[in-house]
Enzyme design. Structure first.
Site, PDB file in Angstrom:
ATOM      1  N   ARG A 158       0.861  -1.188   0.000  1.00 27.87           N
ATOM      2  CA  ARG A 158       0.000   0.000   0.000  1.00 27.87           C
ATOM      3  C   ARG A 158       0.897   1.238   0.000  1.00 27.87           C
ATOM      4  NH1 ARG A 158      -4.214  -2.574  -1.755  1.00 27.87           N
ATOM      5  NH2 ARG A 158      -5.225  -3.994  -0.283  1.00 27.87           N
ATOM      6  N   SER A 186       0.705  -9.169  -6.714  1.00 26.52           N
ATOM      7  CA  SER A 186      -0.284  -8.602  -7.623  1.00 26.52           C
ATOM      8  C   SER A 186       0.451  -7.772  -8.669  1.00 26.52           C
ATOM      9  CB  SER A 186      -1.262  -7.716  -6.855  1.00 26.52           C
ATOM     10  OG  SER A 186      -0.571  -6.569  -6.345  1.00 26.52           O
ATOM     11  N   GLY A 214      -5.941  -9.661 -11.115  1.00 22.74           N
ATOM     12  CA  GLY A 214      -7.326  -9.225 -10.962  1.00 22.74           C
ATOM     13  C   GLY A 214      -8.274 -10.033 -11.835  1.00 22.74           C
ATOM     14  N   GLY A 241     -10.175  -7.857   0.095  1.00 22.29           N
ATOM     15  CA  GLY A 241      -9.960  -9.195   0.640  1.00 22.29           C
ATOM     16  C   GLY A 241      -9.854 -10.295  -0.394  1.00 22.29           C
ATOM     17  N   ASP A 244      -6.464 -12.003  -0.258  1.00 25.84           N
ATOM     18  CA  ASP A 244      -6.336 -12.819   0.956  1.00 25.84           C
ATOM     19  C   ASP A 244      -7.103 -14.125   0.800  1.00 25.84           C
ATOM     20  OD1 ASP A 244      -5.003 -10.557   2.065  1.00 25.84           O
ATOM     21  OD2 ASP A 244      -6.942  -9.704   2.620  1.00 25.84           O
TER      22      ASP A 244
END
Length: 305
Positions: A158, A186, A214, A241, A244
């Protein structure tokens, strides 16, 4: 037991008050908490290690994990506030505003490290790896886990939260990435980390690199080469989430097929890895069809298309 190491936070989701005024609704969140709950819903024995608050929000987090059967015996309590993450929906993405300074999650030190008796695998990642002293405690725990316990690392970076800790954070990730057996990145993580190729990661301890895209699924890099698994079509409501849930479902699928050890995962054939990635992608996609971090159960997945 799989130990999920990192943060538990309150996600403040956009809502509408009875008088139609804009509002926020508190729900449980945080990478480690989400992963622990997702694993528990998939039938895995799961524990959580991270700093928890004695405040009212901390009580919500504790009760939510206990209700799912997550073991909290290794999670210390602190007289410090719970981290709050306000969610701002965007065009297919999520924006965040974090209130994390002096939080319970940051209070961990090397003196807080839990015993690892009965722990077969550990999951690390999230905002818990940014700020000292807690970030240093998680790094020390990864070192303490040794070579015989499976380690999954998902940086889940982040950038807006890094502030003046970027140099220290980058150095920590540089040390932790080579200690992981499974690295999950990611597209955003890969862009922030810079020129780190899957081949670079696989030249160390890692036996598997999972690169998620994604809506476009996931690419697996292993000793078998490169394999892409597409994501199923879905009407996306909330992506919070999802990563996760992917991590949890991937580990759960592996646990059904083989022992969760570095050696067993390293020697897993391509078919087992592909099935695990397909299961994880289905679970993550299903989680995006409802608001908040709300991972599916085994039963829900068995009924999903």
């Amino acid at each position: 037991m799989i130990l999920c190491c990192g943060e538990a936070v309150i996600d403040m989701l956009p809502a509408t008050a009875p008088d139609d005024a804009p509002s926020f609704r508190p729900v449980t969140g945080g990478a480690a908490l989400n992963t622990a709950i997702a694993l528990a819903r998939l039938g895995q024995a799961t524990g959580f290690f991270g700093g928890l608050s004695r405040d009212a929000f901390g009580k919500i987090l504790i009760e939510a994990m206990q209700a799912e059967g997550v073991d909290l015996s290794r999670a210390p309590l602190f007289d410090a506030p719970t981290t709050l993450a306000f969610i701002h929906p965007g065009d297919g993405t999520q924006g965040f505003s974090f209130y994390d300074r002096e939080s319970a999650g940051r209070q961990l030190t090397a003196m807080s490290l839990p015993p690892l008796d009965g722990i077969k695998a550990l999951v690390f990642g999230g905002i818990s790896l940014i700020h000292r002293p807690a970030a240093g405690a998680f790094e020390a725990l990864m070192q303490m886990a040794g070579a015989d316990r499976l380690i999954l690392l998902d940086p889940n970076i982040r950038p807006a939260l890094i502030e003046d800790a970027e140099e220290d954070y980058r150095k920590r990730l540089d040390r932790m990435l080579p200690m992981a057996d499974i690295v999950k990145l990611s597209d955003e993580d890969a862009a922030w980390l810079g020129p780190v190729s899957p081949e670079d990661l696989l030249s160390g301890r890692a036996c598997l690199v999972l690169h998620t895209h994604g809506r476009d699924g996931v690419t697996l890099h292993s000793r078998h080469g490169t394999l892409h698994v597409p994501a199923p079509e879905a009407e996306v409501i909330d992506t919070v989430g999802a990563g996760d849930t992917f991590n949890a479902a991937f580990l759960a699928a592996l646990a059904e097929a083989l022992p969760l050890t570095p050696r067993a995962v390293g020697l897993a054939d391509a078919e087992i890895l592909e099935r695990a990635a397909q299961f994880a992608t289905r679970a993550a996609t299903l989680s995006t069809t409802r608001p908040g971090a709300n991972p599916p159960t085994d039963k829900e997945l068995s009924c999903a298309p």
